[in-house]
Design a protein around this motif. Structure first.
Motif, short mmCIF file in Angstrom:
data_model
loop_
_atom_site.label_atom_id
_atom_site.label_comp_id
_atom_site.label_asym_id
_atom_site.label_seq_id
_atom_site.Cartn_x
_atom_site.Cartn_y
_atom_site.Cartn_z
N LEU A 1 -0.42 95.75 35.11
CA LEU A 1 -1.58 95.67 36.01
C LEU A 1 -2.06 97.07 36.37
CD1 LEU A 1 -0.25 92.93 38.45
CD2 LEU A 1 -1.91 92.64 36.59
N GLU A 2 -3.32 97.14 36.80
CA GLU A 2 -3.85 98.42 37.26
C GLU A 2 -3.29 98.76 38.63
OE1 GLU A 2 -7.98 99.17 37.38
OE2 GLU A 2 -7.92 99.92 35.32
N VAL A 3 -2.81 99.98 38.73
CA VAL A 3 -2.24 100.45 40.00
C VAL A 3 -2.90 101.77 40.36
CG1 VAL A 3 -0.10 101.32 41.06
CG2 VAL A 3 -0.05 99.24 39.67
N VAL A 4 -3.13 101.98 41.65
CA VAL A 4 -3.74 103.23 42.13
C VAL A 4 -2.66 104.30 42.25
CG1 VAL A 4 -4.76 104.32 44.18
CG2 VAL A 4 -5.67 102.14 43.33
N ASP B 1 4.63 106.90 51.19
CA ASP B 1 4.10 106.73 49.84
C ASP B 1 3.94 105.23 49.56
OD1 ASP B 1 3.52 106.81 47.09
OD2 ASP B 1 4.71 108.62 46.83
N PRO B 2 2.70 104.80 49.35
CA PRO B 2 2.47 103.37 49.13
C PRO B 2 3.02 102.85 47.79
CG PRO B 2 0.41 104.58 48.92
CD PRO B 2 1.45 105.57 49.39
N ILE B 3 3.53 103.76 46.95
CA ILE B 3 3.96 103.32 45.62
C ILE B 3 5.07 102.26 45.71
CG2 ILE B 3 5.71 105.14 45.26
CD1 ILE B 3 3.36 103.67 42.59
N THR B 4 5.94 102.35 46.72
CA THR B 4 7.00 101.35 46.82
C THR B 4 6.41 99.96 47.09
OG1 THR B 4 7.33 102.20 49.05
CG2 THR B 4 8.95 102.82 47.42
N ALA B 5 5.39 99.90 47.93
CA ALA B 5 4.72 98.62 48.17
C ALA B 5 4.01 98.13 46.91
CB ALA B 5 3.72 98.74 49.32
N GLN B 6 3.43 99.08 46.17
CA GLN B 6 2.70 98.70 44.96
C GLN B 6 3.65 98.14 43.89
OE1 GLN B 6 0.86 102.70 45.03
NE2 GLN B 6 -1.09 101.69 44.61
N ILE B 7 4.78 98.81 43.71
CA ILE B 7 5.78 98.31 42.76
C ILE B 7 6.26 96.92 43.18
CG2 ILE B 7 8.11 98.66 41.82
CD1 ILE B 7 7.64 101.70 42.08
N ALA B 8 6.47 96.75 44.47
CA ALA B 8 6.94 95.45 44.97
C ALA B 8 5.92 94.35 44.68
CB ALA B 8 7.23 95.53 46.47
N ALA B 9 4.63 94.65 44.90
CA ALA B 9 3.59 93.64 44.68
C ALA B 9 3.49 93.28 43.19
CB ALA B 9 2.26 94.14 45.21
N VAL B 10 3.60 94.29 42.34
CA VAL B 10 3.56 94.04 40.90
C VAL B 10 4.75 93.16 40.49
CG1 VAL B 10 3.88 95.16 38.66
CG2 VAL B 10 2.23 96.10 40.30
N THR B 11 5.89 93.40 41.13
CA THR B 11 7.09 92.62 40.84
C THR B 11 6.88 91.14 41.19
OG1 THR B 11 8.46 94.56 41.26
CG2 THR B 11 9.58 92.44 41.29
N VAL B 12 6.12 90.89 42.24
CA VAL B 12 5.83 89.49 42.61
C VAL B 12 5.09 88.79 41.48
CG1 VAL B 12 4.54 88.02 44.21
CG2 VAL B 12 5.86 89.96 45.10
N VAL B 13 4.08 89.46 40.92
CA VAL B 13 3.34 88.87 39.80
C VAL B 13 4.29 88.62 38.62
CG1 VAL B 13 1.42 89.14 38.19
CG2 VAL B 13 1.23 90.08 40.51
N ARG B 14 5.12 89.62 38.36
CA ARG B 14 6.07 89.51 37.25
C ARG B 14 6.97 88.28 37.40
NH1 ARG B 14 7.31 89.82 32.33
NH2 ARG B 14 9.25 90.81 31.74
N MET B 15 7.47 88.06 38.59
CA MET B 15 8.37 86.93 38.82
C MET B 15 7.65 85.61 38.59
SD MET B 15 11.34 88.05 39.24
CE MET B 15 11.20 89.70 38.51
N LYS C 1 -2.79 101.74 34.17
CA LYS C 1 -1.92 100.58 33.96
C LYS C 1 -0.49 100.98 34.31
CE LYS C 1 -4.44 98.02 30.43
NZ LYS C 1 -5.14 97.26 31.47
N ALA C 2 0.20 100.14 35.10
CA ALA C 2 1.60 100.40 35.42
C ALA C 2 2.42 100.33 34.15
CB ALA C 2 2.09 99.38 36.43
N PRO C 3 3.44 101.21 34.01
CA PRO C 3 4.21 101.26 32.76
C PRO C 3 5.25 100.15 32.63
CG PRO C 3 5.03 102.91 34.29
CD PRO C 3 3.87 102.21 34.97
#
Lengths: 166, 166, 166, 166, 166, 166
Positions: F159-162, F30-44, F152-154
């Motif tokens: 950000l927009e997430v697939v 499930d790519p969602i873990t990678a997607q959450i991780a990438a969003v976290t990078v932007v957040r930081m 949009k991620a909650p």
């Protein structure tokens, strides 16, 4: 005396968190990683059952495969516990517990069920783990004002998983 | 519905643990690792304060030392949380919680204080963490019928730590 | 040529540590974590023996339990080695070795015994590991001017463990 | 009493290893991983010096880069220590120590130098670490009857590294 | 649309790397760690075959040894993949891929072969993994302008490994 | 010669996977873990910018917070890379690459972008990482016959997430 400490700590924390809700933006918490991990535990148990059913010779190939299923089961049961501990310990604050008083007991159940799925090959315990984490996810999303739905996960064993409606 | 799940799970667990107390010998749990970790958090904060007090040029040596203190603080605050989570999640069972109803709240406080000592440089939060884990240790040893004492830890900052009387 | 390097390094280190003893407060080292780990190795071997004695069917439940015992044995034998390496490599300095010339050989024995307890299911090797680490603990506490006692650890298999008198 | 333990353990080990040399094929040990790690420590120190020399504003970009250099330095200094500990603790046996009595002292130096390169930004300590591990590599390959040469490593800072002649 | 993203990203990266080749000194990459890991996978399979050939009782000693071989095989197959991923993802840039268009496919083969050696006890897959990583090493050293040779690794099973000529 | 190896390996793999598609049920990817991780990078990166904007004295509190943001950024950028590597290396097979020939280049871009977000504080690189992983997720779900949507991620920065349509 312990109660005194807790109420003292509580007060200390409350003040902090009253501020926290104003000043610091929320972190990125998502129970989906714990949910995927719990589903994986069920999956590994099913693969272990399939492998055993094939019977035949129990040589090094059998051991290689079985020990990998066991190791993946261990890892994901632990991961499910760790992810829930993070949300419970870092995101959940006393006001959430006041509103959802079952939260502490539910977090504790998840720890115990996670350990049981490590210690045994009991499929029902793994299903209970998935369900307990689903419940935790429902509360979590409710605290954020996001509604949830249940849908079959897009991988075997196609268990029902709680998802936020986005 | 959540309450129903918990009570269902509770029943399930209770039966299991009634058996567990008969059939399976107890594991090796010891809160001392969490206590050492919490003391280390205070120590790192003291070293950070000393370093800052020296003032002077803040070149790469300063950064090298400061970032190591921060990293060790992080690691030990997290270790304290992880060790307590293991005892709380794996050793503590519903009968313990019935006898010590403060256990869930105390475990939760330890998680919150552990996180606070990571997020800040607040020495009082670290002292509160040491004390909350001492309290947890007192309850833990009491559940095993072992009395405890308090003594100064044999390393700086020589805080009071709860030890079993052996 | 190697001897030259060592004596050159020695001199280099000595100077550093003469300063170190004046300027930098001691770290938090405690052999108890290595001692708990070594006791855990014995415990796992005992559980493996019990499991095998039960005989019966060697299906996936048996494998699940056995592989967990082996993995915990591995982990704790390695942890015992790692913790002793840290104290030996980070805390122990040439002046300590001058005073306790057996330290290097003892540290090396602990590494070898730790590896043996990983490679085999030899209970005596695990008992030797506990004892060698107890000896190391006695020297360690002596270097800090703290007397020690021996007491039964408060968990199975209730082996004698060296504790500082606090 | 400690000496007695050691000689008892020694005897125990000797017998084991006399057998070991007959029955069990040797493992795969290679000091090159420790050598690469030590060279990396020097490299990080050089990059830290370059970064500081650029001066300019010390904003988040500077901190991001500096903290990464420090973290990589930490990681590789620790890795160098861990790799040498494995060879020293798992491959080196009492007969090797009889033949190369400097081995224990050399391993201890490597631990101390490894720690020093973590604690400071002293380039000479890092060069000493590379050299001490080179010496260790020379002895290691000699125990296996393989000659060695010295050549410049194919990456900055192009330090001399000991390689087996294959 | 995906192609557009890639070409947009490509352009973005190209510019960055044109600068990168001027401004930033190259990192320390060495495929030898992946090569040692892949050789270790073959070694573990050989030890598993030897163990099985001995037959006899399959008690806890057998399981202890077999599960360690499987775990070491897992760990090194994964390490081989991780090390190649780092070189491929961090060092290899679009200009390298233009010059060696087989690089992406080769990296992907290494991932698949690494996984196959985890999932099975197929010795040929492990030999293929060693060879694929040797090929990757040849290309890697060629990109740095360093010639290579093949020599037998100085440990069982004495497979041919690609080394830089230094 | 390399091409020969690859085509030989290819053939070997193809046969395996033709079998694989009949006999072995698919894993849980499930790519969602990678997607959450990438969003976290932007957040930081956003939190780093906010922190710097506050200005003021840059003492140990500032360093404590900044170094935590950097460390979390590092960890999640690496996690995003690791998760994509697993799906690319373990799930993606040659037939998928035939159908989606951009897959190798896309996986490589993700590795390079992940590294860039570690090395710099460039927000655009982090946004590109999120988008590249979104693209990867779209292809992944398409290979499983599951349609996707963007939402949009909650959590901040929304950000927009697939997501798969379940």
């Amino acid at each position: 005396m312990i109660h005194q400490l807790i109420s003292k700590l509580d007060k200390h924390q409350r003040i902090e968190h009253a501020q926290a809700h104003c000043d610091i933006p929320c972190g990125i918490y998502d129970p989906i990683t714990a949910q995927i991990a719990a589903v994986t535990v069920v999956r590994m148990l099913d693969l272990m059952t399939d492998l055993e059913a094939k019977g035949g010779e129990k040589g090094k190939d059998y051991q290689n495969t079985l020990s990998r299923y066991i190791a993946v089961k261990e890892e994901h049961a632990e991961k499910a516990k760790a992810e829930i501990r993070i949300i419970w310990g870092d995101y959940i604050k006393p006001p959430h517990v006041e509103k959802f008083p079952e939260l502490h007991g539910l977090a504790h159940q998840i720890m115990m069920l996670g350990s049981k799925t490590r210690q045994t090959t009991d499929r029902q315990a793994a299903l209970d783990l998935v369900e307990a984490i689903n419940k935790f996810a429902e509360i979590f999303w409710e605290t954020k004002g996001i509604t949830t739905k249940r849908a079959k996960a897009p991988y075997a064993p196609a268990l029902e998983v709680v998802y936020p409606v986005l």
